[in-house]
Design a protein around this motif. Sequence first.
Motif, PDB file in Angstrom:
ATOM      1  N   LEU A  75     -24.198 -51.961 -45.085  1.00  0.00           N
ATOM      2  CA  LEU A  75     -25.488 -52.144 -45.051  1.00  0.00           C
ATOM      3  C   LEU A  75     -26.587 -50.929 -44.762  1.00  0.00           C
ATOM      4  CD1 LEU A  75     -25.535 -55.376 -42.895  1.00  0.00           C
ATOM      5  CD2 LEU A  75     -25.700 -55.093 -45.325  1.00  0.00           C
ATOM      6  N   THR A  76     -26.088 -50.079 -44.372  1.00  0.00           N
ATOM      7  CA  THR A  76     -26.900 -48.752 -44.070  1.00  0.00           C
ATOM      8  C   THR A  76     -26.796 -47.751 -45.000  1.00  0.00           C
ATOM      9  OG1 THR A  76     -24.938 -47.644 -43.139  1.00  0.00           O
ATOM     10  CG2 THR A  76     -26.495 -48.881 -41.510  1.00  0.00           C
ATOM     11  N   ARG A  77     -26.327 -47.959 -46.282  1.00  0.00           N
ATOM     12  CA  ARG A  77     -26.041 -46.983 -47.509  1.00  0.00           C
ATOM     13  C   ARG A  77     -27.513 -46.804 -47.817  1.00  0.00           C
ATOM     14  NH1 ARG A  77     -21.647 -46.035 -50.935  1.00  0.00           N
ATOM     15  NH2 ARG A  77     -20.749 -45.764 -49.210  1.00  0.00           N
ATOM     16  N   THR A  78     -28.030 -45.682 -48.339  1.00  0.00           N
ATOM     17  CA  THR A  78     -29.173 -45.443 -48.815  1.00  0.00           C
ATOM     18  C   THR A  78     -29.157 -44.696 -50.238  1.00  0.00           C
ATOM     19  OG1 THR A  78     -29.666 -43.556 -47.752  1.00  0.00           O
ATOM     20  CG2 THR A  78     -30.642 -45.327 -46.615  1.00  0.00           C
ATOM     21  N   ARG A  79     -30.051 -44.636 -51.058  1.00  0.00           N
ATOM     22  CA  ARG A  79     -30.156 -44.072 -52.241  1.00  0.00           C
ATOM     23  C   ARG A  79     -31.566 -43.580 -52.842  1.00  0.00           C
ATOM     24  NH1 ARG A  79     -26.177 -45.444 -57.288  1.00  0.00           N
ATOM     25  NH2 ARG A  79     -24.521 -45.249 -55.962  1.00  0.00           N
ATOM     26  N   GLY A  80     -31.548 -42.320 -53.426  1.00  0.00           N
ATOM     27  CA  GLY A  80     -32.861 -41.762 -53.539  1.00  0.00           C
ATOM     28  C   GLY A  80     -33.242 -42.365 -54.930  1.00  0.00           C
ATOM     29  N   CYS A 131     -28.696 -52.383 -50.058  1.00  0.00           N
ATOM     30  CA  CYS A 131     -28.508 -53.627 -49.820  1.00  0.00           C
ATOM     31  C   CYS A 131     -29.714 -54.573 -49.708  1.00  0.00           C
ATOM     32  CB  CYS A 131     -27.578 -53.863 -48.466  1.00  0.00           C
ATOM     33  SG  CYS A 131     -25.954 -53.302 -48.681  1.00  0.00           S
ATOM     34  N   PHE A 132     -30.786 -53.978 -49.461  1.00  0.00           N
ATOM     35  CA  PHE A 132     -32.010 -54.941 -49.259  1.00  0.00           C
ATOM     36  C   PHE A 132     -33.082 -54.629 -50.405  1.00  0.00           C
ATOM     37  CE2 PHE A 132     -30.199 -53.831 -44.954  1.00  0.00           C
ATOM     38  CZ  PHE A 132     -29.988 -55.374 -44.667  1.00  0.00           C
ATOM     39  N   GLU A 133     -32.988 -54.061 -51.358  1.00  0.00           N
ATOM     40  CA  GLU A 133     -33.781 -53.670 -52.548  1.00  0.00           C
ATOM     41  C   GLU A 133     -33.295 -54.697 -53.612  1.00  0.00           C
ATOM     42  OE1 GLU A 133     -36.664 -52.225 -52.232  1.00  0.00           O
ATOM     43  OE2 GLU A 133     -36.424 -51.555 -50.258  1.00  0.00           O
TER      44      GLU A 133
END
Length: 79
Positions: free
Chosen positions: A63-68, A77-79
Amino acid sequence: MVPRGCILAVLAVLCISRLFCSHGAPVVPMSPYLMLCQPHLRCGDKFYDPLQHCCYDGAIVPLTRTRGCGNCTFRVCFE
């Protein structure tokens, strides 16, 4: 001559026993939900815990994975 009631009873027993025996071995449920105490979902052919992971583009990611994206960062997970 055999009474009709006996013939019908025998036929009913045969039909019911055939119905019960025709299912064979249990099959895997086709739905993505398991009957467990915690919710589990499927991502492809793998199960994951939605409280810890999400399914993104066919892969299980935390859930904490981010992307640019340009100058912005977003949580997958939230977009």
